[in-house]
Every structure is written in C-alpha cells, then in structure tokens.
Write an enzyme that holds these catalytic residues in place. Structure first.
Site, PDB file in Angstrom:
ATOM      1  N   ASP A   1       0.790  -1.343  -0.410  1.00 60.66           N
ATOM      2  CA  ASP A   1       0.153   0.111   0.131  1.00 60.66           C
ATOM      3  C   ASP A   1       1.097   1.558  -0.703  1.00 60.66           C
ATOM      4  OD1 ASP A   1      -2.707   1.302   0.509  1.00 60.66           O
ATOM      5  OD2 ASP A   1      -1.320   1.910   2.333  1.00 60.66           O
TER       6      ASP A   1
ATOM      7  N   GLU B   1       1.522   0.764  -4.702  1.00 57.38           N
ATOM      8  CA  GLU B   1       0.221   1.555  -4.886  1.00 57.38           C
ATOM      9  C   GLU B   1       1.356   2.733  -5.028  1.00 57.38           C
ATOM     10  OE1 GLU B   1      -2.854   3.679  -3.410  1.00 57.38           O
ATOM     11  OE2 GLU B   1      -1.200   3.111  -2.150  1.00 57.38           O
TER      12      GLU B   1
ATOM     13  N   ASP C   1     -10.798   2.541  -4.805  1.00 61.46           N
ATOM     14  CA  ASP C   1     -10.397   3.896  -4.319  1.00 61.46           C
ATOM     15  C   ASP C   1     -10.730   4.828  -5.853  1.00 61.46           C
ATOM     16  OD1 ASP C   1      -8.836   3.857  -1.799  1.00 61.46           O
ATOM     17  OD2 ASP C   1      -6.886   2.666  -3.482  1.00 61.46           O
TER      18      ASP C   1
HETATM   19  C1  NOJ Z   1      -4.132   3.169  -0.440  1.00 59.16           C
HETATM   20  C2  NOJ Z   1      -4.927   2.633  -0.682  1.00 59.16           C
HETATM   21  O1  NOJ Z   1      -5.807   2.185  -1.726  1.00 59.16           O
HETATM   22  C3  NOJ Z   1      -6.754   4.038  -0.316  1.00 59.16           C
HETATM   23  O2  NOJ Z   1      -7.345   2.469   0.470  1.00 59.16           O
HETATM   24  C4  NOJ Z   1      -6.067   4.117   1.791  1.00 59.16           C
HETATM   25  O3  NOJ Z   1      -7.077   4.102   2.140  1.00 59.16           O
HETATM   26  C5  NOJ Z   1      -4.772   4.665   1.683  1.00 59.16           C
HETATM   27  N1  NOJ Z   1      -3.668   3.701   0.473  1.00 59.16           N
HETATM   28  C6  NOJ Z   1      -3.957   4.128   2.953  1.00 59.16           C
HETATM   29  O4  NOJ Z   1      -3.682   3.283   3.663  1.00 59.16           O
END
Ligand code: NOJ
Length: 744
Positions: free
Chosen positions: A274, A309, A380
């Site tokens: 993440d 990500e 997201d």
């Molecule tokens: C990116 C994640 O995909 C998202 O859903 C999350 O809230 C943030 N990072 C923080 O962890």
C-alpha cells in the site's frame, strides 16, 4: 451441462477444445447476438505457478461474503457493525471464512489468485471526523500487524481463519496475495491515536511516541503532506492523519519485516504494498529483499510477486521516479498510468491512440512491462459502470485488461455488474456489498475464457504488445512469444462498424475461430501466408466487438520472465516460460553454472551462485541442451549481499542552482556501480524544509562502499562532484544512519 472446472497441474500437452463459432457476424451491421452459454466448449484451465499466467481477483473482505456471523460484532470492538448495510463506514460482516466459502465460485471464474484487503488487526475504536464515525472495515488502519482482525477471523485475533482460507485456496489452485500497508498505523487525532501493538503487546501510541527523541521514535511527527510532488513530504510527512511509521528506526524496520515474513510463514504467495510513494523508498528495496530472502530460507516453491500502489499518471511529476523505483526495487507497480487512459477510452470516448501511446511510454520506462499489475476498477476509484460505462463497455474493457500486457486484476463484483453510483460511485460506494455470485453473466464468462487463454497461451503472459491496426475506437494488437500468438481486435464504438483492411499478423496461415466463441460478437479470421508477417483477409468489426484469435505453441524452450530480477548469492530465482522439459538441465549466469533448486516444464528455480556483483545474462539449457536465454532486459542483477537500509545526511553541501538535484553514486551495484545518471545513481536526495539533504539507500550488508555525492541537472555529467569518496561499511543487519560532510 456444465463442464467440470479443471485445474490440472502442469499440463504438458493441452489441446484447447475446438471452438465453433455460434454466431455469424462476419459482415457489417450492428445486430447483437445474445451471448451463447459457455458450455460445452469452455477451454480447460492450466495451473502454472507464475502469477503472470493467472488472473488476480481483488476482494474487499468486509464487503464480499459473511461466512461466520459469530465475528460480526466482536466484544473488543463492539458497535462497528451495521447489519442493515446502510452505514457505509461500518463493518458489514464479510470475513475470511466468507471468501473460503466462495472458492468454488472463484474457480468457476478462472481466478488464479486473490488479493485480499489488509487482514491485520485494525483499531477497535471508531475514528470520528467532523461528527462522522468511521470503522476500519477496509483494513488500512492497523494496530497490530502480527494478528488477524477479529471481524475477519476470531475474537482472539488468531490466524486460524486465515490459515484455513490459504489452505482452501491452495487446494483449489488459487494463490493468496495480502495487502500490506507499511506506511502507517492508524489515525493520530481520533480512534486509538496511533496505537501500535506487537503480537498483542502495546509498543507505543502517537502521544507517547512523541516523547522519544531522534531515531528512537516509531513515528515521524511531521505535518500533513501538502505538496504531493515534494519527495521529502511524501516520505516523511503525514498521509491522511495516519501515524507515519519511521522505517529508519531499527525497531520499526525489524517489526515490519517480521510481520510480512509472518504472512509468508502462513503461506502467502505475494503482496500488494500500500501507498509505496509515501513509505521510505530506499527502505522498500530492503523490504523486497527481506521478503525474497525469507522465501528462500523457507524453501518456498516460487519466489513471491510484489506490486506497489503508486498513483501516478504519465506526465505527472514523479512518473520517472515511479519507474526508477519499480526498476530498481524489485517491486512492480499497479499500472495507474495505463488505468487512467483506459478508463477514459472505454467510457467517455477517449482514443485508443492515447492508450497505445501510454503502452509505448511505459515499455520504454519500465524494465519489465509484463510485470505491471493492471486493472480497470478498484476500491479507490469509481467503477467504470459508475462512470457511465454500459455493460457492453465494461465487457470490452475486461477483455482488453485480460489480454493486455501485465498481470490483470479483476475487482470483485465487476463480473456481476455491481455498482452503486451515489456521489459518483467513489469511495465508499465503490466498495459495495457483493450480492450475487453468478458465474454465467457475460462478464463472468469473459473472465473465465480469458483466464483460460492466459493460462494456456504464454504470449499473454510473456509476449510483446504490438499494435497492428488502430484508430480512435479500434485497437488491434498482437501478443507474441516465440511461435505463440494472440491477436485481439476491439471495436469500442457503440454504433459504427469498421472495415479492416491491410491487417498483418504473426498467426500462421489458416482460419481461426473467435476464442470467446462469439461472446463479444467476434467472428472468425482467415490468414493467408506471406513473407514474415501474414496478411489477414479483410473483414468488418461490428460495433462493441472483441474478437480474439490465437495460436499456442509451448514446445520450444523459451524463457519469459525472472522472479525476482535481483538478489544476493544464495537467493532463489525463478525462470518462467515454456518448454523447459521435465528433466533437469542447467542454468548459467554468463558462463557460471547455478545450482538448480527445482525443474519443471514451465518453471525452473535456481540459486544465485557466488559470482561478481553486477548484471549477468541468464541462460537455461534443457536436458536436451537446447538453450533458452532470458531476454536481455531481464538480466539478473547480482548484489554483493542482502540489503540493509542506511540513511545518509549530507552536510556542508554546495547550493543547488535551478534544475539541479543532489545524487549519490557509489562503487556497489546497489548505488549504480559508479553511474552518475538519474536512473541508476541513488537520488535525488530529499530536501527537508530545514536541515540537510538526506536519503535512505539499500546497501549490501557488511560491505564497504565508496560513496560520492554530486549535483546533477540532467544527463549523466555532474555539475559538481565530491573530490574524495567516503568509505563506509554497512552493518550486517538492522539499519544505520550516518552523516557526512561534502568533500569539495
Ligand atoms: C491506498 C489504499 O488503496 C487506500 O484505500 C487507503 O486508504 C490508502 N492507501 C491509505 O492506506
């Protein structure tokens, strides 16, 4: 009658059942034939260990299926559950047992791996912002990285439900990928105030931690990120009120690595990392090395796949940084650059020329484009259907995703056309409750067909991505690996046919049925023989059509990928491809033999020999002595040793002129082996608003390196460089922090 789902291990000779076209839409017109039922011609799945030959299915655990109602409202975190599923910020009951109970559904879809939302123990107290309460149903607000969240497992936070899921998934031939969020713990200003536990024992919270000085603090105590192009802010400031872990602290480093290793011990096959843009970038190189090293020590059959990500589009400020990070860290990325333009192309009339331009840019930027983790929807962003896509457009986008280069991720529910469009369908509405598990929807059948194709035809996993015909609405591209070829033709226009003339292909002469049996209106293609590439007989692509023609050849030995592409002597590396045979042959790094750990027709694992650090060409020779070289771009980068993070602060530095940045070169491969260009040396250094420039680099443990800082504007010629190198020996374990003064 439905064909039983098949997942045989390593089929060596697979004949896809002859597929007869049930439609006859070879001509123009826009008549839509109802989708045929997929039986009895559905091709069998093959089971290859390489994730590149699989389809990943992303699950938000809380929103998928409630398999155990006893954990819906656990005592230690009571009041976070909403049985009516109307409060989108509460838990809704989905759990690990629920995923386990749906494994046969996932098999029916052809899913080869699941990516589950973070399963670790999250805060037990609601966070409240502006009078609204938020439960951590998404899993990104950890309090204990070494235990399983009670809403997903059991009241004692044990690993039982997790272990049961992994065992059941593996028994079904499905790999398990866990989302691991190393950047932060949980909200600072509410809830449990940044509390952190180590396997049930409290370690710190944000306020207590603030009393620590210097590197003893678990958290960076800094302001909220304000400038998303400032590398220092990204890595050291606070993301969304989340307590920002200081990975440079040896205790944090050890804790996070032990936690991720615990998931490996519990059988995990890979990780989605993440928010990698916000974690210490150099430390992440060492995390990758810690994961691969653990995998070797544990004797895992296949080294894990890691993807991070990093939301960055082509043209964004840090696109080059993201590519450099992916190329050098050994962690690939979610393909956000492609996603942004694919979504536009399929939903709002964006041009395929833009998509193709992205693919070209990424091919020039990323060392291993086939490793990028591709997607069209996720948790997201609003789903394509919420953005206004028709179900036809979603089906076409899925077909593109599943045949494009990269490892495809299907977001749960897309195959059911799941979408809730409130507030544009963004977070939290993109995390809707899964209500239907029907494996016969057109989207589900598209996934199943193309998962089978990806498993059977290695051109999808390992091939290039050649454009054969393109305009705004039509994209015909070819995937080719040795003699295996997949030709994909998409017309995304809703009403106009397109006549296709002058199409050439690497498919051998012959007539090919549409692989999806006309499911998305595709019809057959006739190819005549030519010299080099073969001319296709002119045809018409009907509106909203995807046609796929393929030829599979898996007998010739050919290497497609290395996993990982870097490591120290002794580390296990997998060569994946086709035609290696089942009798062990040899693996060479340049001319040095490597010990073979395991040998199968599609996967050979070897141990990196003691050899000079640097780039080495990998060659595999079958028992019959036929050589298969790993493509030059996948040369193995041999490191001196395992990696430790070292944070180096530069003092007495000369001032920067406009456009200049500080970089660090060194005589070890981990620092670019003396290179002074931006893509290979470490840097740019981070520039705190006050204080000295600094950078964390991954250095070979126990090895002496000679470090030289310099300034660079562009190209590879420094505008100033230190006259004398700093000799520095990295520790054999843990982390280090040093300060050096510029040698003018
Ligand atoms: C990116 C994640 O995909 C998202 O859903 C999350 O809230 C943030 N990072 C923080 O962890």
């Amino acid at each position: 009658m439905r064909m039983p789902y098949q997942f045989p291990r390593l089929l060596t000779a697979v004949l896809l059942l002859a597929i007869t076209s049930l439609t006859s839409c070879g001509g123009g017109g826009s008549a839509v034939t109802p989708p045929p039922t997929p039986t009895p011609t559905m091709p069998a799945m093959e089971n290859h260990p390489d994730l590149r030959r699989r389809v990943v299915y992303q699950i938000v655990t809380d929103r998928f299926f409630d398999g155990d109602t006893s954990n819906d409202n656990p005592a230690q975190s009571a009041g976070m559950y909403d049985s009516t599923k109307t409060n989108w910020q509460d838990y809704w009951g989905g759990d690990l047992a629920g995923i386990q109970q749906k494994i046969s559904y996932l098999q029916a879809l052809g899913v080869g791996a699941i990516w589950i939302s973070p399963p670790v123990d999250n805060v037990n107290v609601l966070a409240t912002y502006s009078g609204v309460s938020y439960a951590p149903y998404h899993g990104y607000w950890a309090r204990d990285f070494k235990r399983i969240e009670e809403h997903f497992g059991d009241a004692n936070n044990t690993w039982s439900a997790f272990d049961a899921l992994v065992a059941a998934a593996h028994a079904a031939g499905i790999q398990v990928i866990v989302d691991f969020a190393a950047n932060h713990t949980n909200p600072i200003s509410t809830g449990e105030y940044g509390v952190l536990y180590d396997d049930g024992v409290k370690v710190t919270d944000y306020a207590t931690d603030a009393m620590q000085s210097g590197t003893a603090a678990y958290y960076h105590h800094q302001a909220a990120i304000a400038d998303y192009s400032d590398r220092y802010q990204l890595q050291y400031y606070t993301l969304d009120d989340l307590a920002d872990l200081s990975q440079e602290n040896p205790a944090v480093d050890a804790y996070l690595k032990a936690a991720i290793n615990a998931f490996q011990q519990h059988g995990v096959d890979g990780f989605r990392l993440d928010a990698v843009k916000h974690v210490n970038w150099g430390w992440e190189y060492t995390l990758q090395n810690a994961v691969q090293s653990y995998s070797t020590t544990a004797g895992a059959a296949m080294p894990p796949y890691l993807f991070g990500e990093w939301m960055e589009g082509i043209g964004d400020t840090l696109f080059a940084d993201s590519a450099k990070w992916a190329n050098n860290s050994g962690i690939t990325l979610l393909d956000y650059p492609l996603y942004y333009d694919v979504a536009t192309a399929f939903v709002t009339g964006g041009s395929f020329n833009t998509v193709y331009s992205d693919l070209t840019t990424e091919a020039a930027s990323f060392a291993a484009p086939n490793d990028l983790a591709t997607f069209i929807d996720n948790h997201d962003n609003p789903r394509l259907l919420s953005k206004g896509a028709t179900t036809d457009q979603l089906n076409e986008a899925l077909a593109f995703l599943l045949t494009c280069r990269g490892v495809p991720i299907v977001y749960y529910g897309d195959e059911q056309y799941l979408h809730v469009d409130s507030n544009g369908g963004g977070d939290p509405y993109t995390r809707a409750q899964m209500t239907s598990f029907d494996s016969t929807t057109t989207a589900a059948v598209v996934v199943r067909y193309l998962a089978a194709l990806r498993s059977a035809n290695p051109a999808i996993a390992y091939g290039g991505m050649q454009q054969r015909w393109i305009n705004n609405d039509v994209f015909i591209f070819e995937r080719r690996f040795n003699n295996s070829v997949v030709l994909v033709a998409i017309n995304k226009n809703e009403s106009n046919s397109q006549s296709i003339t002058g199409l050439y292909t690497a498919l051998p002469a012959g007539t090919y049925a549409d692989y999806m049996n006309g499911l998305l209106n595709g019809s057959s293609l006739t190819v005549n023989s030519g010299s080099g590439s073969n001319p296709a007989v002119d045809f018409t692509l009907t509106p909203h059509t995807v046609a796929i023609w393929q030829y599979t050849s898996t007998t010739t030995p050919q290497a497609g990928a290395l996993t990982p592409r870097e490591g120290q002597p002794g580390l296990h590396v997998a060569i994946t491809g086709t035609g290696f045979g089942t009798t062990a042959g040899t693996v060479l790094l340049d001319s040095t033999p490597a010990a073979v750990v395991s040998w199968a027709d599609d996967t050979v694992v070897f141990s990196i020999p003691s050899i000079n650090a640097g780039s080495h060409a990998v060659t595999l020779k079958t028992a019959a002595a036929t050589a298969a070289s790993v493509p030059a771009s996948f040369s193995l980068q041999v490191q001196e040793a395992s990696l430790v993070p070292v944070t180096i602060t530069l003092q007495g530095e000369p001032t920067l002129a406009s456009g200049e940045q500080y970089y660090l070169s060194g005589d070890v491969v981990e620092l670019g082996a003396g290179a002074t260009d931006a893509a290979h040396a470490a840097g740019p250094l981070l520039l705190p608003p006050s204080g000295s420039p600094l950078i964390t680099v991954a250095l070979p443990a126990g090895v002496t390196a000679h470090l030289r800082f310099y300034k660079l504007a562009s190209g590879s010629t420094p505008t100033a460089i230190e006259s004398v190198a700093h000799s520095y020996t990295a520790p054999t374990s843990g982390t280090d922090a040093i300060s050096v003064t510029w040698n003018p």
